[in-house]
Write a protein that holds these residues in place. Structure first.
Motif, PDB file in Angstrom:
ATOM      1  N   PRO A  14       6.587   0.330   2.284  1.00 23.88           N
ATOM      2  CA  PRO A  14       7.685   1.101   2.609  1.00 23.88           C
ATOM      3  C   PRO A  14       7.645   1.578   3.891  1.00 23.88           C
ATOM      4  CG  PRO A  14       7.346   1.002   0.282  1.00 23.88           C
ATOM      5  CD  PRO A  14       6.177   0.711   0.995  1.00 23.88           C
ATOM      6  N   VAL A  15       8.606   2.071   4.479  1.00 27.47           N
ATOM      7  CA  VAL A  15       8.972   2.919   5.851  1.00 27.47           C
ATOM      8  C   VAL A  15       9.588   4.295   5.361  1.00 27.47           C
ATOM      9  CG1 VAL A  15       9.792   3.006   8.056  1.00 27.47           C
ATOM     10  CG2 VAL A  15       9.054   0.754   7.240  1.00 27.47           C
ATOM     11  N   ILE A  16       8.787   5.420   5.585  1.00 31.65           N
ATOM     12  CA  ILE A  16       9.327   6.594   5.270  1.00 31.65           C
ATOM     13  C   ILE A  16      10.157   7.277   6.488  1.00 31.65           C
ATOM     14  CG2 ILE A  16       8.566   8.783   4.416  1.00 31.65           C
ATOM     15  CD1 ILE A  16       8.026   6.549   2.572  1.00 31.65           C
ATOM     16  N   ALA A  17      11.190   7.871   6.345  1.00 31.47           N
ATOM     17  CA  ALA A  17      11.795   8.254   7.528  1.00 31.47           C
ATOM     18  C   ALA A  17      12.433   9.604   7.025  1.00 31.47           C
ATOM     19  CB  ALA A  17      12.681   7.354   7.915  1.00 31.47           C
ATOM     20  N   GLY A  18      11.861  10.925   6.992  1.00 28.81           N
ATOM     21  CA  GLY A  18      12.250  12.010   6.402  1.00 28.81           C
ATOM     22  C   GLY A  18      12.538  11.524   4.970  1.00 28.81           C
ATOM     23  N   ASN A  19      13.851  12.174   4.440  1.00 24.83           N
ATOM     24  CA  ASN A  19      14.044  11.784   3.204  1.00 24.83           C
ATOM     25  C   ASN A  19      14.702  10.498   2.846  1.00 24.83           C
ATOM     26  OD1 ASN A  19      13.845  14.774   2.768  1.00 24.83           O
ATOM     27  ND2 ASN A  19      15.841  15.227   3.334  1.00 24.83           N
ATOM     28  N   ALA A  38      16.713  -2.618   1.837  1.00 25.22           N
ATOM     29  CA  ALA A  38      17.534  -1.479   1.657  1.00 25.22           C
ATOM     30  C   ALA A  38      17.165  -0.372   2.334  1.00 25.22           C
ATOM     31  CB  ALA A  38      17.712  -1.335  -0.013  1.00 25.22           C
ATOM     32  N   LEU A  39      18.079   0.561   2.389  1.00 29.92           N
ATOM     33  CA  LEU A  39      17.679   2.060   2.935  1.00 29.92           C
ATOM     34  C   LEU A  39      18.117   3.053   1.577  1.00 29.92           C
ATOM     35  CD1 LEU A  39      16.915   3.909   4.906  1.00 29.92           C
ATOM     36  CD2 LEU A  39      19.168   4.282   5.470  1.00 29.92           C
ATOM     37  N   LEU A  40      17.140   3.930   1.013  1.00 31.58           N
ATOM     38  CA  LEU A  40      17.124   4.658  -0.047  1.00 31.58           C
ATOM     39  C   LEU A  40      17.129   6.263   0.620  1.00 31.58           C
ATOM     40  CD1 LEU A  40      14.556   3.070  -2.169  1.00 31.58           C
ATOM     41  CD2 LEU A  40      16.861   2.601  -2.097  1.00 31.58           C
ATOM     42  N   LYS A  41      17.943   6.958  -0.178  1.00 35.54           N
ATOM     43  CA  LYS A  41      17.943   8.348   0.422  1.00 35.54           C
ATOM     44  C   LYS A  41      17.172   9.039  -1.034  1.00 35.54           C
ATOM     45  CE  LYS A  41      20.610  12.516   1.412  1.00 35.54           C
ATOM     46  NZ  LYS A  41      22.254  12.935   1.585  1.00 35.54           N
ATOM     47  N   LEU A  42      16.213   9.931  -0.789  1.00 34.53           N
ATOM     48  CA  LEU A  42      15.562  10.700  -1.820  1.00 34.53           C
ATOM     49  C   LEU A  42      15.856  12.119  -1.741  1.00 34.53           C
ATOM     50  CD1 LEU A  42      11.968   9.224  -1.201  1.00 34.53           C
ATOM     51  CD2 LEU A  42      13.946   8.051  -2.393  1.00 34.53           C
ATOM     52  N   ASP A  43      15.903  12.628  -2.747  1.00 34.18           N
ATOM     53  CA  ASP A  43      16.148  14.054  -2.940  1.00 34.18           C
ATOM     54  C   ASP A  43      14.881  14.881  -3.600  1.00 34.18           C
ATOM     55  OD1 ASP A  43      16.229  13.498  -5.705  1.00 34.18           O
ATOM     56  OD2 ASP A  43      18.527  14.080  -5.982  1.00 34.18           O
ATOM     57  N   GLY A  44      13.891  14.244  -3.903  1.00 35.42           N
ATOM     58  CA  GLY A  44      12.689  14.800  -4.429  1.00 35.42           C
ATOM     59  C   GLY A  44      12.526  14.551  -5.913  1.00 35.42           C
ATOM     60  N   LYS A  45      13.599  13.920  -6.607  1.00 35.92           N
ATOM     61  CA  LYS A  45      13.699  13.325  -7.852  1.00 35.92           C
ATOM     62  C   LYS A  45      14.154  11.980  -8.298  1.00 35.92           C
ATOM     63  CE  LYS A  45      14.109  18.084  -9.746  1.00 35.92           C
ATOM     64  NZ  LYS A  45      14.665  19.237 -10.470  1.00 35.92           N
ATOM     65  N   THR A  46      15.096  11.773  -7.409  1.00 34.72           N
ATOM     66  CA  THR A  46      15.786  10.269  -7.548  1.00 34.72           C
ATOM     67  C   THR A  46      15.984   9.573  -6.345  1.00 34.72           C
ATOM     68  OG1 THR A  46      18.008  11.366  -7.214  1.00 34.72           O
ATOM     69  CG2 THR A  46      17.293  11.375  -9.446  1.00 34.72           C
ATOM     70  N   ALA A  47      16.252   8.283  -5.986  1.00 29.97           N
ATOM     71  CA  ALA A  47      16.436   7.490  -5.169  1.00 29.97           C
ATOM     72  C   ALA A  47      17.999   6.966  -5.289  1.00 29.97           C
ATOM     73  CB  ALA A  47      15.680   6.376  -5.112  1.00 29.97           C
ATOM     74  N   SER A  62       0.914  -1.178  -0.095  1.00 25.07           N
ATOM     75  CA  SER A  62      -0.160  -0.030   0.035  1.00 25.07           C
ATOM     76  C   SER A  62       0.902   1.215   0.073  1.00 25.07           C
ATOM     77  CB  SER A  62      -0.972   0.089   1.218  1.00 25.07           C
ATOM     78  OG  SER A  62      -1.854  -1.062   1.260  1.00 25.07           O
ATOM     79  N   ILE A  63       0.217   2.219  -0.388  1.00 26.57           N
ATOM     80  CA  ILE A  63       0.995   3.607  -0.738  1.00 26.57           C
ATOM     81  C   ILE A  63       1.323   4.279   0.413  1.00 26.57           C
ATOM     82  CG2 ILE A  63       1.018   5.730  -1.755  1.00 26.57           C
ATOM     83  CD1 ILE A  63      -0.874   4.550  -3.872  1.00 26.57           C
ATOM     84  N   ALA A  64       2.559   4.775   0.375  1.00 25.11           N
ATOM     85  CA  ALA A  64       3.210   5.687   1.734  1.00 25.11           C
ATOM     86  C   ALA A  64       3.298   6.857   1.087  1.00 25.11           C
ATOM     87  CB  ALA A  64       4.268   5.202   2.496  1.00 25.11           C
ATOM     88  N   ILE A  65       3.421   8.057   1.943  1.00 20.70           N
ATOM     89  CA  ILE A  65       3.864   9.600   1.711  1.00 20.70           C
ATOM     90  C   ILE A  65       5.064   9.729   1.973  1.00 20.70           C
ATOM     91  CG2 ILE A  65       3.013  11.732   1.658  1.00 20.70           C
ATOM     92  CD1 ILE A  65       0.177  10.901   1.982  1.00 20.70           C
ATOM     93  N   SER A  66       5.741  10.490   0.929  1.00 19.90           N
ATOM     94  CA  SER A  66       6.996  11.154   1.156  1.00 19.90           C
ATOM     95  C   SER A  66       6.991  12.528   1.142  1.00 19.90           C
ATOM     96  CB  SER A  66       8.320  10.205   0.709  1.00 19.90           C
ATOM     97  OG  SER A  66       9.579  10.951   0.703  1.00 19.90           O
ATOM     98  N   ASN A  67       7.764  13.402   1.840  1.00 21.44           N
ATOM     99  CA  ASN A  67       7.820  14.865   1.389  1.00 21.44           C
ATOM    100  C   ASN A  67       9.645  15.158   1.217  1.00 21.44           C
ATOM    101  OD1 ASN A  67       5.307  16.226   1.374  1.00 21.44           O
ATOM    102  ND2 ASN A  67       5.277  15.154   3.377  1.00 21.44           N
ATOM    103  N   ALA A  68      10.288  14.102   0.643  1.00 23.13           N
ATOM    104  CA  ALA A  68      11.674  14.327   0.690  1.00 23.13           C
ATOM    105  C   ALA A  68      12.134  15.363  -0.465  1.00 23.13           C
ATOM    106  CB  ALA A  68      12.430  12.935   0.190  1.00 23.13           C
ATOM    107  N   GLY A  69      12.975  16.073  -0.149  1.00 22.94           N
ATOM    108  CA  GLY A  69      13.395  17.089  -0.914  1.00 22.94           C
ATOM    109  C   GLY A  69      12.288  18.183  -1.393  1.00 22.94           C
ATOM    110  N   ARG A  70      11.292  18.312  -0.448  1.00 24.15           N
ATOM    111  CA  ARG A  70      10.409  19.113  -0.556  1.00 24.15           C
ATOM    112  C   ARG A  70       9.437  18.974  -1.826  1.00 24.15           C
ATOM    113  NH1 ARG A  70      12.619  25.121   1.092  1.00 24.15           N
ATOM    114  NH2 ARG A  70      13.638  24.578   3.158  1.00 24.15           N
ATOM    115  N   VAL A  71       9.380  17.674  -2.248  1.00 26.05           N
ATOM    116  CA  VAL A  71       8.642  17.277  -3.221  1.00 26.05           C
ATOM    117  C   VAL A  71       7.741  16.012  -2.688  1.00 26.05           C
ATOM    118  CG1 VAL A  71       8.677  16.218  -5.478  1.00 26.05           C
ATOM    119  CG2 VAL A  71      10.299  17.746  -5.062  1.00 26.05           C
ATOM    120  N   LYS A  72       6.394  16.409  -2.522  1.00 28.24           N
ATOM    121  CA  LYS A  72       5.621  15.360  -2.107  1.00 28.24           C
ATOM    122  C   LYS A  72       5.225  14.343  -3.118  1.00 28.24           C
ATOM    123  CE  LYS A  72       0.771  14.889  -0.161  1.00 28.24           C
ATOM    124  NZ  LYS A  72      -0.449  15.181   0.127  1.00 28.24           N
TER     125      LYS A  72
END
Length: 415
Positions: A262-267, A280-289, A215-225
């Motif tokens: 997926p578990v969201i933790a900030g970025n 895996a742990l991924l880092k998001l910048d709003g456009k890439t992982a 199911s979908i989770a929400i991220s606001n990483a890099g100020r991009v929802k």
């Protein structure tokens, strides 16, 4: 760098009270209850059964709760054909209504419903396991229904039925049909009209095309929802405002079933699947992982019981077809304790409350474990009064009660 589950609290909104459980994984979508003052040592005092009732139908769906009413989905018997939604009084388990949303029970492996209804503004949103999103009133009247296949060419990665619990986000409801040109869709929650649909880009070779069981989770990483989802090809990010496919992460995909949300933790995003895959742990910048680390399956693979993030540590069940408790530091991927043999057998669905973890094993056993990275501390366990099949429905804590769905039964225990 600080990782907490607090950031997720602002991502999900609902008119329900703080102690309600209005959607999949609770009010904040984290699997964590905000309640305190519950029993912290089941060795000294086990939860007391308050009621045990029938009518939820066949299936593995967990439940949602708002304003004293419990909602779940299931396959009904010959008298009320099809798959549908049932409502119960949270006070005494009385069946309030049942509404079929399919004419016949969908046919797929491990028959039964999977979706948890999302409650919002007097309405419910649920996915049938044959692939349809349905809106009902909280009194059980169908408002609108959309077929994944007919509307968007929907497709599952494998044959165990659509399992997604829809996400209500503001004026829209979002779901994942898995179609080539409509992989994820955003709908007007009042009418079901399509706001946007996602054409999937490059995803990698591992896994299979189509929706996963997540199911979908929400991220606001890099100020991009963005909407983060586990699919048949791994994890993807989709921009919330227009449905643009932003990124994909393929290494965590397998060809059988990609399941955990997926578990969201900030970025950051933590993801895991079973069937010999890994985490895996991924880092998001709003456009890439960007992959920060990958844990091989012998270190950590979560089958389908889900993962909980508390104070920078991931707690879950480890092993394919297993639920061995384990604690991993999110930032580094270091195993702090475990895996250890749990109080039950098979996969374990995990919910957290008041600094503790409630593990529900496939065998039916319920265990209380302290959420600490210091050491594995089992605080007691018990076997529910009724157990029938694979006990895969996630436990729910609401208003001081522990609720357990077991096929056609609902049980309520005092916490």
């Amino acid at each position: 760098m600080k990782y907490t589950s607090l950031a997720a609290l602002i991502l999900f909104t609902s008119p329900a009270t703080a102690k309600d459980w209005p959607q999949w994984r609770g009010p904040a979508g984290t699997g964590i209850s905000s309640e305190t003052g519950v029993i912290r040592d089941w060795n000294k005092q086990k939860p007391k059964l308050l009621w045990n009732t029938e009518g939820s139908g066949k299936g593995f769906s967990s439940i949602s709760i708002a304003e004293g009413v419990i909602y779940t989905s299931g396959n009904y018997n010959d008298k009320i054909k099809g798959q549908g939604v049932s409502a119960f009084s949270a006070k005494d388990g009385k069946l309030l209504w049942q509404t079929p949303i399919t004419k016949l029970p969908p046919k797929h492996g491990y028959g039964g419903a999977r979706s948890v209804p999302a409650i919002d503004d007097g309405h419910l949103y649920v996915t049938s396991s044959d692939g349809a999103i349905v809106c009902l009133t909280t009194q059980g009247k169908i408002v609108w229904s959309k077929s994944f296949k007919d509307e968007w060419g929907g497709k599952m990665m494998s044959g165990w039925g659509f399992s997604e619990s829809p996400l209500v986000d503001g004026d829209r409801v979002v779901c994942t049909p898995g179609g080539k040109n409509a992989f994820m869709v955003s709908l007007d929650k009042k009418t079901g009209a399509t706001k946007w649909k996602t054409k999937i880009g490059k995803t990698g070779k591992k896994g299979k095309d189509g929706a996963g069981y997540s199911s979908i989770a929400i991220s606001n990483a890099g100020r991009v929802k963005q909407y983060v989802q586990m699919t048949g090809r791994g994890v993807i990010g989709v921009r919330a405002k227009d449905g643009k496919h932003l990124w994909s992460y393929n290494s965590v995909a397998n060809s059988t079933a990609n399941i955990p949300t997926p578990v969201i933790a900030g970025n950051h995003v933590f993801c895991s699947t079973g069937y010999g895959t890994g985490s895996a742990l991924l880092k998001l910048d709003g456009k890439t992982a960007e992959e920060l680390y990958f844990l091989k399956p012998k270190v950590l693979q979560n089958h389908h019981g889900g993962m909980i993030l508390i104070d920078g540590h991931i707690y879950c069940g480890h092993k394919h077809n297993g639920g061995d408790p384990i604690c991993v530091e999110l930032k580094t991927g270091e195993v702090k304790w475990g895996p250890v043999k749990g109080a039950g057998n098979g996969s374990a669905a995990v919910t957290a409350v008041d600094g503790h973890l409630i593990y529900r094993y496939q065998s039916g056993h319920i265990a209380l474990i302290k959420a600490t990275p210091t050491a594995y501390e089992l605080k007691g366990s018990f076997m529910p009064t009724y157990q029938e099949a694979q006990s895969w429905a996630h436990p729910v804590v609401s208003n001081g009660k522990l609720y357990l769905r077991e096929q056609n039964r609902l049980m309520c225990y005092e916490l």
